[in-house]
Design an enzyme around this catalytic site. Structure first.
Site, PDB file in Angstrom:
ATOM      1  N   HIS A   1      89.940  56.063  41.760  1.00  0.00           N
ATOM      2  CA  HIS A   1      89.537  55.396  40.517  1.00  0.00           C
ATOM      3  C   HIS A   1      90.759  54.772  39.854  1.00  0.00           C
ATOM      4  O   HIS A   1      91.801  55.409  39.750  1.00  0.00           O
ATOM      5  CB  HIS A   1      88.910  56.410  39.554  1.00  0.00           C
ATOM      6  CG  HIS A   1      88.592  55.809  38.210  1.00  0.00           C
ATOM      7  ND1 HIS A   1      87.497  54.991  38.021  1.00  0.00           N
ATOM      8  CD2 HIS A   1      89.234  55.876  37.009  1.00  0.00           C
ATOM      9  CE1 HIS A   1      87.469  54.606  36.746  1.00  0.00           C
ATOM     10  NE2 HIS A   1      88.521  55.128  36.116  1.00  0.00           N
TER      11      HIS A   1
ATOM     12  N   HIS B   1      84.055  40.017  66.403  1.00  0.00           N
ATOM     13  CA  HIS B   1      84.330  41.445  66.576  1.00  0.00           C
ATOM     14  C   HIS B   1      83.364  42.089  67.568  1.00  0.00           C
ATOM     15  O   HIS B   1      83.728  43.055  68.248  1.00  0.00           O
ATOM     16  CB  HIS B   1      84.328  42.195  65.240  1.00  0.00           C
ATOM     17  CG  HIS B   1      83.235  41.835  64.304  1.00  0.00           C
ATOM     18  ND1 HIS B   1      83.244  40.682  63.558  1.00  0.00           N
ATOM     19  CD2 HIS B   1      82.089  42.476  63.967  1.00  0.00           C
ATOM     20  CE1 HIS B   1      82.157  40.641  62.793  1.00  0.00           C
ATOM     21  NE2 HIS B   1      81.433  41.705  63.037  1.00  0.00           N
TER      22      HIS B   1
ATOM     23  N   VAL C   1      63.907  18.082  58.111  1.00  0.00           N
ATOM     24  CA  VAL C   1      64.834  16.960  58.243  1.00  0.00           C
ATOM     25  C   VAL C   1      64.245  15.915  59.179  1.00  0.00           C
ATOM     26  O   VAL C   1      63.741  16.223  60.259  1.00  0.00           O
ATOM     27  CB  VAL C   1      66.203  17.445  58.760  1.00  0.00           C
ATOM     28  CG1 VAL C   1      67.135  16.256  59.010  1.00  0.00           C
ATOM     29  CG2 VAL C   1      66.831  18.403  57.754  1.00  0.00           C
TER      30      VAL C   1
ATOM     31  N   MET D   1      76.483  36.478  67.665  1.00  0.00           N
ATOM     32  CA  MET D   1      77.667  35.677  67.974  1.00  0.00           C
ATOM     33  C   MET D   1      78.737  35.954  66.923  1.00  0.00           C
ATOM     34  O   MET D   1      78.920  35.203  65.972  1.00  0.00           O
ATOM     35  CB  MET D   1      77.305  34.198  68.044  1.00  0.00           C
ATOM     36  CG  MET D   1      76.466  33.832  69.251  1.00  0.00           C
ATOM     37  SD  MET D   1      76.176  32.053  69.376  1.00  0.00           S
ATOM     38  CE  MET D   1      75.396  31.941  70.999  1.00  0.00           C
TER      39      MET D   1
ATOM     40  N   GLY E   1      71.645  23.545  57.147  1.00  0.00           N
ATOM     41  CA  GLY E   1      71.754  24.934  57.592  1.00  0.00           C
ATOM     42  C   GLY E   1      72.496  25.772  56.572  1.00  0.00           C
ATOM     43  O   GLY E   1      73.638  25.458  56.215  1.00  0.00           O
TER      44      GLY E   1
ATOM     45  N   GLY F   1      77.597  27.071  57.197  1.00  0.00           N
ATOM     46  CA  GLY F   1      77.180  26.147  56.152  1.00  0.00           C
ATOM     47  C   GLY F   1      77.582  26.612  54.770  1.00  0.00           C
ATOM     48  O   GLY F   1      78.101  25.834  53.961  1.00  0.00           O
ATOM     49  N   LEU F   2      77.370  27.898  54.489  1.00  0.00           N
ATOM     50  CA  LEU F   2      77.715  28.428  53.169  1.00  0.00           C
ATOM     51  C   LEU F   2      79.222  28.474  52.952  1.00  0.00           C
ATOM     52  O   LEU F   2      79.722  28.146  51.868  1.00  0.00           O
ATOM     53  CB  LEU F   2      77.116  29.819  52.992  1.00  0.00           C
ATOM     54  CG  LEU F   2      75.604  29.872  52.740  1.00  0.00           C
ATOM     55  CD1 LEU F   2      75.119  31.314  52.740  1.00  0.00           C
ATOM     56  CD2 LEU F   2      75.248  29.191  51.423  1.00  0.00           C
ATOM     57  N   GLU F   3      79.959  28.884  53.983  1.00  0.00           N
ATOM     58  CA  GLU F   3      81.410  28.982  53.816  1.00  0.00           C
ATOM     59  C   GLU F   3      82.047  27.611  53.642  1.00  0.00           C
ATOM     60  O   GLU F   3      82.865  27.393  52.741  1.00  0.00           O
ATOM     61  CB  GLU F   3      82.024  29.719  55.009  1.00  0.00           C
ATOM     62  CG  GLU F   3      81.684  31.210  55.028  1.00  0.00           C
ATOM     63  CD  GLU F   3      82.370  31.983  56.137  1.00  0.00           C
ATOM     64  OE1 GLU F   3      82.183  33.208  56.194  1.00  0.00           O
ATOM     65  OE2 GLU F   3      83.099  31.364  56.955  1.00  0.00           O
TER      66      GLU F   3
ATOM     67  N   VAL G   1      76.082  31.190  57.933  1.00  0.00           N
ATOM     68  CA  VAL G   1      77.462  31.555  57.608  1.00  0.00           C
ATOM     69  C   VAL G   1      78.348  30.323  57.482  1.00  0.00           C
ATOM     70  O   VAL G   1      79.039  30.126  56.472  1.00  0.00           O
ATOM     71  CB  VAL G   1      78.028  32.509  58.674  1.00  0.00           C
ATOM     72  CG1 VAL G   1      79.498  32.808  58.397  1.00  0.00           C
ATOM     73  CG2 VAL G   1      77.228  33.811  58.711  1.00  0.00           C
TER      74      VAL G   1
END
Length: 489
Positions: free
Chosen positions: A468, A345, A261, A342, A204, A209-211, A207
């Site tokens: 800036h 916030h 899989v 899900m 997967g 899985g990547l984190e 979110v």
């Protein structure tokens, strides 16, 4: 600054057993709903069963205990480690004898979690919210109220006129492959790995899985992510997703798309995953640990909805209308246990809105302006519609992009990966979506959320003075790009 109350506050015997509002669940939706209801003058109780390592209460739900908060703590620690090992030299900073203490890193994460747990305890005390530690479930409906059973160290029953269900969600397991939280891990186990695995598999590429893949890749693991969909981050604007994919691949994350899989074998020394790649070719992946992050399911375990006739849908989520009302009078539900994204916030906003609706006010949640964030490096954040969605609905739009490589602050930070992309209506110039991949995207997206909530145009952002040098100038420049008049690119 929070002033923490002792945990013993939670265990004091509550004198009253009759409440105006009872909230079942102490996660982001639940504890926020309880606090807002108390602020509005209601007599409020909150029930939550999360326990810390000592068996005491651990308010905050999945988000605080095994989700948003601990994952961000580990992401920050692992990012520091990677900077020290690979990027400090660019700044003229020499690091000799770099070491890694995973136990201490995980311990710091646990401290951050406890600080948040204790902070909610303090907020309950401050707002006079009665707390019951245990599992809440429906017992009966009678006399215009609902009896709620609390199963904790001892069983007791309390009664409330209004009930707000905020019981959250659970990690979805693959059929036939249960989590053992040793080798086959949910988000819970992924946050408690005691040593860096040599090889880590992730099923997967969302979110979680990547984190989590990013955390352990930075710390030295060889990470392979298997994704069943043919496109990477299908819910993200695809120009942004492709930029992110390129960055992750360059970092060393191996991402395979379009896989199927098959059998997963959990052995004493690791996990073997059989799968077919996008070409249909049989493959085998051998890893020390496997994280499964294929989504989450609404948590109604032990809620006993049948006792009062509370309706659930085919996915097990509580059925609600646009105002979070269930099929029962004065019973509400918010957060992951109902429809919609899900996100912590989103749950908080629904909790506030429901408390205000109970008070006769007009609580409001705009799903079109809920921001999404993936806290990888580069971060990915977005709000509103993607370019693909606008094309699918046939809406005429204008697009503007601005790369961080042309932003002075990003150059000074040494992080010029990514871009800001703004989409606006072709006729009215109203902002329809903003998509960011790059440094501090999670913070930059807030300006865009505010702009969209007030139905701003890209011209509005383009005409506002931005400090800036700052990363926020990339947002201004993307707005200028909508009208094809960028100043720095």
């Amino acid at each position: 600054m929070w002033l923490f109350a002792p945990a013993s506050y939670l265990l004091e015997k509550n004198m009253s057993k009759q409440f105006d509002v009872i909230v079942i669940g102490g996660g982001p939706g639940g504890y926020i709903a309880a606090i807002r209801a108390a602020q509005l003058g209601f007599n409020v109780a909150c029930i939550d069963e999360w326990k810390n390592a000592k068996g005491g209460p651990a308010l905050g739900g999945t988000c605080t205990n095994i989700g948003c908060i601990p994952s961000k703590a580990l992401l920050q620690s692992s990012e520091y480690y990677e900077h020290a090992g690979h990027h400090f030299a660019d700044h003229g900073i020499e690091v000799k004898g770099l070491g890694l203490d995973v136990a201490k890193m995980v311990g710091r994460k646990d401290t951050v979690v406890k600080q948040n747990n204790d902070g909610i305890i303090y907020l309950f005390k401050k707002n006079k919210v009665a707390f019951f530690h245990g599992r809440g479930s429906f017992a009966a409906a009678k006399d215009g109220a609902y009896d709620i059973k609390v199963a904790g160290t001892a069983e007791e029953t309390i009664s409330g006129k209004h009930i707000i269900v905020a019981t959250g969600s659970n990690a979805r397991a693959l059929p036939g492959t249960p989590f053992d939280e040793v080798n086959i891990l949910s988000n819970d186990g992924a946050l408690r790995i005691g040593a860096v695995p040599q090889k880590l598999g992730v099923i997967g590429s969302g979110v979680i899985g990547l984190e989590m893949g990013s955390v352990w890749r930075r710390l030295g693991a060889e990470v392979t992510i298997l994704e069943g969909l043919p496109t990477f981050l299908g819910a993200v604007d695809q120009q942004i997703a492709k930029e992110a994919h390129k960055a992750f691949t360059k970092q060393g994350l191996k991402i395979e798309l379009g896989v199927q899989v098959g059998e997963i074998k959990n052995g004493k020394t690791g996990v073997s995953i059989a799968y077919a790649n996008a070409k249909g070719e049989a493959q085998t992946l051998e890893v020390d640990k496997l994280i499964i992050s294929i989504g989450r399911t609404a948590n109604t375990i032990g809620l006993n909805p049948e006792a009062v006739g509370l309706s659930l849908d085919e996915r097990g989520a509580i059925v609600v209308d646009g105002d979070c009302k269930t099929n029962l009078p004065n019973v509400w539900a918010v957060g992951d246990v109902v429809r919609g994204p899900m996100l912590a916030h989103k749950a908080e906003e629904e909790g506030v809105a429901v408390a205000e609706r109970i008070a006769g006010q007009h609580g409001h949640v705009n799903f079109n302006t809920i921001p999404w964030v993936i806290y990888t490096s580069p971060e990915i954040a977005w709000v509103g519609q993607t370019e693909e969605q606008l094309k699918a609905e046939g809406r005429a739009y204008k697009a503007g992009t601005f790369p961080f490589m042309a932003n002075g602050r990003a150059r000074a930070l040494g992080d010029t990966t990514g871009m800001v992309k703004m989409l606006a209506d072709a006729a009215t110039d109203e902002i329809l979506g903003v998509h960011i991949v790059g440094p501090m995207a999670s913070e930059l997206i807030s300006e865009c959320v505010v702009a969209m909530e007030f139905r701003a145009s890209s011209e509005d952002i383009a005409r506002i003075c931005h400090a800036h040098p700052s990363l926020s100038e990339a947002t201004k420049e993307a707005a200028l790009a909508v009208d094809k008049r960028t100043l720095n690119f």
